[in-house]
Design an enzyme around this catalytic site. Structure first.
Site, PDB file in Angstrom:
ATOM      1  N   ASP A  17     -10.283   0.827  -5.709  1.00 18.33           N
ATOM      2  CA  ASP A  17     -10.623   2.249  -5.831  1.00 18.33           C
ATOM      3  C   ASP A  17     -11.125   2.582  -7.242  1.00 18.33           C
ATOM      4  OD1 ASP A  17     -10.863   4.970  -5.592  1.00 18.33           O
ATOM      5  OD2 ASP A  17      -8.924   5.279  -4.620  1.00 18.33           O
ATOM      6  N   HIS A  65     -12.731   7.237  -5.280  1.00 16.48           N
ATOM      7  CA  HIS A  65     -12.589   8.520  -4.577  1.00 16.48           C
ATOM      8  C   HIS A  65     -12.904   9.714  -5.480  1.00 16.48           C
ATOM      9  CE1 HIS A  65      -8.213   8.447  -5.859  1.00 16.48           C
ATOM     10  NE2 HIS A  65      -8.388   9.748  -5.892  1.00 16.48           N
ATOM     11  N   SER A 114      -5.800  10.860 -10.778  1.00 20.45           N
ATOM     12  CA  SER A 114      -6.653   9.832 -10.177  1.00 20.45           C
ATOM     13  C   SER A 114      -7.690   9.364 -11.179  1.00 20.45           C
ATOM     14  CB  SER A 114      -7.382  10.388  -8.961  1.00 20.45           C
ATOM     15  OG  SER A 114      -6.502  10.464  -7.887  1.00 20.45           O
TER      16      SER A 114
HETATM   17  N1  ARG Z   1      -4.334   9.544  -2.128  1.00 13.75           N
HETATM   18  C1  ARG Z   1      -5.265   9.394  -3.205  1.00 13.75           C
HETATM   19  C2  ARG Z   1      -5.199  10.572  -4.147  1.00 13.75           C
HETATM   20  O1  ARG Z   1      -4.941  11.671  -3.754  1.00 13.75           O
HETATM   21  C3  ARG Z   1      -6.647   9.310  -2.727  1.00 13.75           C
HETATM   22  C4  ARG Z   1      -6.948   8.016  -2.137  1.00 13.75           C
HETATM   23  C5  ARG Z   1      -8.318   8.000  -1.563  1.00 13.75           C
HETATM   24  N2  ARG Z   1      -8.386   6.962  -0.560  1.00 13.75           N
HETATM   25  C6  ARG Z   1      -8.428   7.218   0.754  1.00 13.75           C
HETATM   26  N3  ARG Z   1      -8.332   6.244   1.591  1.00 13.75           N
HETATM   27  N4  ARG Z   1      -8.591   8.431   1.207  1.00 13.75           N
HETATM   28  O2  ARG Z   1      -5.461  10.422  -5.315  1.00 13.75           O
END
Ligand code: ARG
Length: 728
Positions: free
Chosen positions: A222, A87, A652
């Site tokens: 991810d 992401h 992230s």
């Molecule tokens: N919630 C994660 C973050 O803010 C992002 C995950 C991305 N994946 C998704 N299915 N949107 O770091």
């Protein structure tokens, strides 16, 4: 009963606030003093200098800030190979995708270095050093009025930054900590030639989509891979075919040994922002007014986009990254509002404030701290009256792309203000707009934006107090008899922005007159005027009272609890958090194990739902148990695991590191039950969700056939070489 009594006694001395090992985003330069003994007890095998050192290479040299804090990445080879989240590279993957080469759907793997794709606009910063400059900054703030503070801080920071980077190619920034009580300098080496090396298809990298986002159990791969390039001299240089891979001062060895419950785990990275010292009143305002509005606006936005994205691959690709960004925080705000209630955050804050007030009421502290909480309260009383206007400007008005582009034209409008505009300034303003056109129109679909603009303006009209909306907007609505489709079609027919050719023709011969007749520019200008004029004037003082209040509140808390180890809120500077690989109980009688396996991918598979498609090749490997040397000892393929580390957005892509300084996973999310965690850390249930490095290696090697990338890494050997090879 005893326990409660003990807590009550401890709290008199302020000792109940000792942070527990897993809470805290610590500054690496202080771990020796604050955390090292604790870390060692938990199993850490490294010395403090092996983690953070200015003079010798240390873990910090492998940690990368991506694009100024968007995400974190880590160096995993001597040739500048970086690991981060899928992401985090999503924008780059999207930006390079077309209907013919759809890397979102199919993934991308550079089979040789010349096939790596420049990640336009992405930067990679390595921290050179950090320094406490609080004394220098605070010395200039003695006896200074609140109004003068910010300009002085800015001036001192500028001069500290200039001195720190003089005669170097480094960049630096001074940041405020503990709500303006302390200041630190950070010096970076920033690379601008970053390339995309590999990314799995979204059906792996985003498996589970928005349904699973922010939740455990998780089965998302991810991750993605980048490479940092430098000029021939090893120094940062803009993209050139002649550039060479950068050799970082340290890269993380990769461990395939796997993880067990309670293993030591630490994370280094760039958390973006937390609000752990926010008062109960601030939390209340956020969850009762601001966040529900954001959720509503974003929900509408997603519905409008989705409708068009489902109809056309071209629109789907154009809007994929925008959609993901809006969806991520749409769900975040839903979760935070819900969990603030479930975790009783407001009550916990109030208890802390009561303790503070009792202390502040004592003769010794009354003068300095007695009114702090009351002042914060009354600042919020005024701010609350304008909160919705503020939120709708940010989310709804700036949700419309045509209005965003209008905003980008404001600099040009200012340059045209003068009777005889200065040609140099004017040209610079024109070039600034031209520089944005490719990016804007490449992913723009005017009919979609027209629908969105209608929807965003409608919500704004319905939900914001009309006194706080500009007359031009109210008139426009009236003229169109409250029909927002008509409002939008009027704007889109008359404005030059929806059509690139029109805007380019205008830029050949720009005039103020033409801009002032453009309804999109007029509308945006009207919102801006109202906002910067009346609304800012009405709340400006309250915001500055709030910042004084917050500064004093944090200073008071520290004075009140001299034994407590405080850590600063996240602010996109390098932090370290340490803890353990750990399971949890999300609610009564429900147990969540600390890791997932590929079995769960197969359980979740749903070919009719694009969030849960499993690629054929992955199923094949699973059915044959063809996991290469990456499976667990029982033959299962791990996918994700949990730790109790303290992270937030910006982390992230951060490396999860074992007791020996080896990479065991890549952090990518937090868990639903602790979505209030940015405001109050939930010791028992807050978890970090990590993609297991063995799954990453398996996907690179067995799924993508890009073994050359694994070969480039430094693998730490398995302690138990019971390698499970392919058995059909
Ligand atoms: N919630 C994660 C973050 O803010 C992002 C995950 C991305 N994946 C998704 N299915 N949107 O770091």
């Amino acid at each position: 009963m005893k326990r409660i009594l003990l807590l009550a006694i401890l709290s008199i001395f302020g000792l109940n606030n000792f942070v527990f090992a897993n809470e805290g985003m610590w500054l690496p330069m202080f771990i020796n003093r604050l955390n090292y003994q604790d870390m060692k007890k938990m199993g850490l095998q490294l010395t403090p200098e092996e983690i953070y050192s200015v003079n010798n290479s240390s873990l910090k040299d492998a940690i990368v800030m991506l694009s100024g804090g968007m995400c974190t990445a880590e160096a995993i080879s001597k040739d500048g190979l970086l690991l981060t989240n899928h992401h985090c590279a999503f924008g780059t993957i999207q930006n390079n995708s077309t209907v013919e080469h759809d890397y979102l759907t199919d993934g991308f793997w550079a089979m040789s270095r010349d096939k790596e794709i420049p990640a336009k606009g992405m930067t990679a910063s390595f921290l050179i050093r950090m320094e406490d400059v609080s004394d220098v900054v605070n010395a200039k703030l003695d006896g200074v009025s609140n109004a003068e503070r910010n300009p002085i801080i800015k001036a001192v920071s500028d001069s500290i930054q200039a001195a720190a980077t003089k005669d170097t190619h480094y960049n630096a920034s001074v940041k405020s900590f503990f709500d303006g009580n302390e200041f630190y300098l950070f010096v970076y080496e920033t690379f601008t030639d970053v390339r995309l090396v590999g990314a799995p298809p979204s059906s792996i990298g985003k498996f589970g989509g928005d349904t699973d986002n922010w939740m455990w159990p998780r089965h998302t791969g991810d991750f993605s891979m980048l490479r940092v390039y430098s000029g021939q001299d090893g120094k940062p240089a803009d993209y050139s075919a002649e550039n060479i891979p950068f050799h970082p001062r340290h890269h993380l060895p990769v461990s395939t040994k796997g993880v067990n419950k309670e293993d030591f785990a630490m994370i280094m990275g760039y958390p973006g922002s937390t609000d752990r010292y926010l008062t109960s009143r601030g939390v209340e305002l956020a969850v009762t007014v601001d966040q529900p509005a954001r959720v509503k606006i974003r929900g509408t936005k997603l519905d409008v986009w989705k409708e068009d994205m489902d109809q056309s691959d071209e629109v789907r690709i154009k809007y994929a990254s925008k959609y993901a960004g809006v969806a991520n925080y749409w769900k975040y705000f839903i979760g935070q509002t819900e969990q603030v209630k479930k975790n009783h955050v407001i009550e916990k804050k109030k208890a802390e404030e009561a303790e503070f007030q009792a202390w502040a009421n004592t003769a010794e502290h009354k003068e300095e701290y007695g009114d702090v909480l009351a002042n914060i309260e009354s600042a919020y009383d005024n701010i609350e009256k304008y909160t919705l206007a503020n939120t709708y400007i940010q989310e709804a008005v700036f949700g419309s792309e045509v209005l965003v582009m209008s905003y980008r034209l404001m600099g040009l409008r200012r340059a045209l203000e003068a009777k005889n505009p200065d040609p140099i300034q004017l040209n610079a303003a024109i070039q600034a707009v031209k520089g944005r056109l490719d990016n804007f129109y490449k992913d723009y679909n005017a009919p979609t934006d027209q629908k969105l603009t209608a929807a965003m303006l409608k919500l704004t009209y319905e939900d914001v107090n009309h006194d706080q909306l500009p007359a031009y907007f109210l008139d426009l609505v009236k003229k169109n008899k409250n029909d927002f489709d008509k409002v939008a079609s009027y704007i889109f027919e008359k404005s030059m922005i929806p059509n690139r050719d029109d805007l380019e023709a205008f830029l050949q011969k720009p005039s103020a007159k033409k801009m002032d007749k453009d309804p999109a520019i007029q509308l945006l200008g009207a919102f801006l005027g109202k906002f910067r004029g009346e609304i800012s004037a009405a709340v400006g003082e309250s915001y500055s009272a709030l910042s004084v209040g917050n500064r004093l509140y944090v200073a008071g808390l520290k004075e009140m609890q001299p034994m407590r180890k405080f850590y600063p809120n996240a602010n996109s500077t390098m932090r370290l958090t340490y803890g353990q690989v750990l399971d949890y109980f999300p609610r009564d009688a429900v147990y969540y194990n600390y890791y997932t396996t590929m079995d769960g991918i197969i359980e979740k598979e749903d070919p009719s739902n694009d969030e849960f498609i499993v690629p054929e090749k992955l199923k094949d490997l699973y059915n044959k148990k063809d996991f290469g040397p990456y499976a667990m000892e029982d033959g299962e393929m791990p996918v994700c695991f949990l730790t109790n580390n303290d992270i937030t957005g910006g982390n992230s892509g951060s490396p999860v590191i074992n007791a020996n300084g080896e990479l065991i996973g890549c952090a990518f999310d937090g868990n639903w039950e602790a979505m209030s965690g940015d405001i109050f850390f939930e010791k028992n249930i807050q978890r970090t969700i990590v993609v297991d490095i063995r799954y990453v290696l398996f996907i690179i090697d067995k799924y993508a056939g890009a073994k050359h990338l694994v070969d480039e890494m430094t693998l730490a050997k398995k302690s138990n070489p019971a390698v499970i090879e392919a058995k059909p």
